[in-house]
Write an enzyme that holds these catalytic residues in place. Structure first.
Site, PDB file in Angstrom:
ATOM      1  N   SER A 163      55.557   6.799  18.419  1.00 37.92           N
ATOM      2  CA  SER A 163      56.000   7.843  17.464  1.00 37.92           C
ATOM      3  C   SER A 163      56.977   8.842  17.864  1.00 37.92           C
ATOM      4  CB  SER A 163      54.427   8.616  17.063  1.00 37.92           C
ATOM      5  OG  SER A 163      54.681   9.455  16.199  1.00 37.92           O
ATOM      6  N   TYR A 204      46.150  11.222  18.143  1.00 40.93           N
ATOM      7  CA  TYR A 204      47.164  10.294  17.797  1.00 40.93           C
ATOM      8  C   TYR A 204      48.249  10.664  18.822  1.00 40.93           C
ATOM      9  CZ  TYR A 204      51.178   8.634  14.688  1.00 40.93           C
ATOM     10  OH  TYR A 204      52.427   8.149  14.002  1.00 40.93           O
TER      11      TYR A 204
HETATM   12  C1  GCO Z   1      51.265  13.172  11.207  1.00 40.73           C
HETATM   13  C2  GCO Z   1      51.880  12.064  10.825  1.00 40.73           C
HETATM   14  C3  GCO Z   1      52.275  11.150  11.721  1.00 40.73           C
HETATM   15  C4  GCO Z   1      53.940  11.155  11.789  1.00 40.73           C
HETATM   16  C5  GCO Z   1      54.526  10.648  12.910  1.00 40.73           C
HETATM   17  C6  GCO Z   1      55.965  10.776  12.926  1.00 40.73           C
HETATM   18  O1  GCO Z   1      50.347  13.633  11.001  1.00 40.73           O
HETATM   19  O2  GCO Z   1      51.945  13.535  12.314  1.00 40.73           O
HETATM   20  O3  GCO Z   1      50.611  11.361  10.286  1.00 40.73           O
HETATM   21  O4  GCO Z   1      51.823   9.805  11.722  1.00 40.73           O
HETATM   22  O5  GCO Z   1      54.295  10.104  10.651  1.00 40.73           O
HETATM   23  O6  GCO Z   1      54.099  11.303  14.331  1.00 40.73           O
HETATM   24  O7  GCO Z   1      56.401  10.105  14.111  1.00 40.73           O
END
Ligand code: GCO
Length: 255
Positions: free
Chosen positions: A146, A159
Site C-alpha cells: 500500500s 494496516y
Molecule cells: C485508509 C485506506 C487505505 C488506503 C491505502 C492506500 O484508510 O488509509 O483504507 O486502504 O486505500 O492505504 O494505499
C-alpha cells in the site's frame, strides 16, 4: 516476442481476497492474459458466482474458499491447488482488511486481526508456495502492499504496520528466493474506489483531499491495478525482483 511478453497462458495463479475489489480486478486481468486463476475468499457462494462470470467471458477460474488467518487452511489450499492443476506458478497475497481508530482506542484483538490477515497470511502462503516453487526453480510471488508501506496517516495503525511489514517480507523473500529462480515483488496501490474505502470515498473532505493530493487528480478504478499484476507475473517482469511497484497516481513521490 511482443504480445508474448505479457502472456500468462498455461500459468496457474492463486489470488487471495479475490471475491471483490483489487483482488478480483487482478484475478480478472491475469485470466484475460491467459492464466488459470484460483480465486480465494471466505464465502464459497460468492466465489462460485465470480467463477460463473469468468466462465461466461471465456476466462479460466476455479475457487479456493478459506480464511487466510487459518494457517492450516492456507497450507492445505496450496497443496489442493497443486493437486488440481499440477503446479502453482503465481501467488498473489492480496487479502486484507481495515480498522480506523485513534491510537488509544485500539485494542489488541484488532491489532492481531490486522497482522494475521495481511502479514502472517502472506508469510504462511509464501512459505507454502516456496516449498513447491523451489524444486521447480521458477515462480512469482506478489505481495499487495500500500501507500502505507512507505507513508502513514492517522488511525490506520495496524494496516500501516502490516503493509510496511509486507514490504519487508518482500525484500527478505526476494533475497533468499531469487537464487532459486523465484521473483518476489510487491505492489503499492494508492487510493482506489473499493468497498474497503467506502467510508473514505463518502467523506467529501477526505475524497477531495485525495483528489488534490494525488498528481493525477483522482481516485483509481480497481481495473487500473490489473496491468501491474500481469507485468510482475509475466515474462515482461523476468528481471524484476525485490521491487515495490507503486500504482498510486504519483502520491508517494510528491508533496
Ligand atoms: C485508509 C485506506 C487505505 C488506503 C491505502 C492506500 O484508510 O488509509 O483504507 O486502504 O486505500 O492505504 O494505499
Amino acid at each position: 516476442m511482443g504480445q508474448d511478453l505479457f502472456s500468462l497462458a498455461g500459468q496457474v495463479a492463486l489470488v487471495t481476497g479475490a471475491s471483490k475489489g483489487l483482488g478480483l480486478a487482478m484475478a480478472e486481468a491475469m485470466a484475460e492474459a491467459g492464466a488459470a486463476v484460483v480465486l480465494n475468499g471466505r464465502t464459497a457462494a460468492t466465489l462460485d458466482a465470480r467463477v460463473k462470470d469468468f466462465a461466461a467471458r471465456g476466462l479460466k477460474a476455479s475457487t479456493a474458499p478459506f480464511d487466510v488467518t487459518d494457517a492450516d487452511a492456507c497450507r492445505k489450499a496450496v497443496v489442493d491447488v497443486i493437486a488440481r492443476h499440477g503446479k502453482l506458478d503465481i501467488l498473489v497475497c492480496n487479502a486484507g482488511n481495515q480498522h480506523r481508530k485513534p491510537l488509544i482506542e485500539w485494542d489488541l484483538d484488532a491489532w492481531h486481526n490486522l497482522m494475521n490477515t495481511h502479514l502472517t497470511s502472506a508469510f504462511v502462503l509464501g512459505q507454502a508456495a516456496a516449498r513447491h516453487m523451489i524444486p521447480r526453480g521458477t515462480g512469482r510471488i506478489i505481495m499487495i502492499g500500500s501507500v502505507m508501506s512507505l507513508l502513514a496517516r492517522p488511525t490506520v495503525h495496524g494496516y500501516t504496520a502490516a503493509k510496511s511489514g509486507l514490504w519487508g517480507l518482500t525484500r527478505s523473500m526476494a533475497a533468499e528466493l531469487g537464487p532459486k529462480g523465484i521473483n518476489v515483488n510487491a505492489i503499492a496501490p494508492g487510493f482506489f474506489v473499493t468497498d474497503m474505502n467506502t467510508a473514505l470515498v463518502e467523506n467529501p473532505e477526505f475524497k477531495s483531499w485525495i483528489e488534490k493530493r494525488v498528481p493525477l487528480g483522482r481516485w483509481a478504478d480497481p481495473r487500473e491495478l490489473g496491468g501491474a499484476a500481469v507485468f510482475l507475473a509475466s515474462k515482461a517482469g523476468s528481471y524484476v525482483n525485490g521491487h515495490l511497484l507503486s500504482v498510486d497516481g504519483g502520491i508517494v513521490t510528491s508533496l
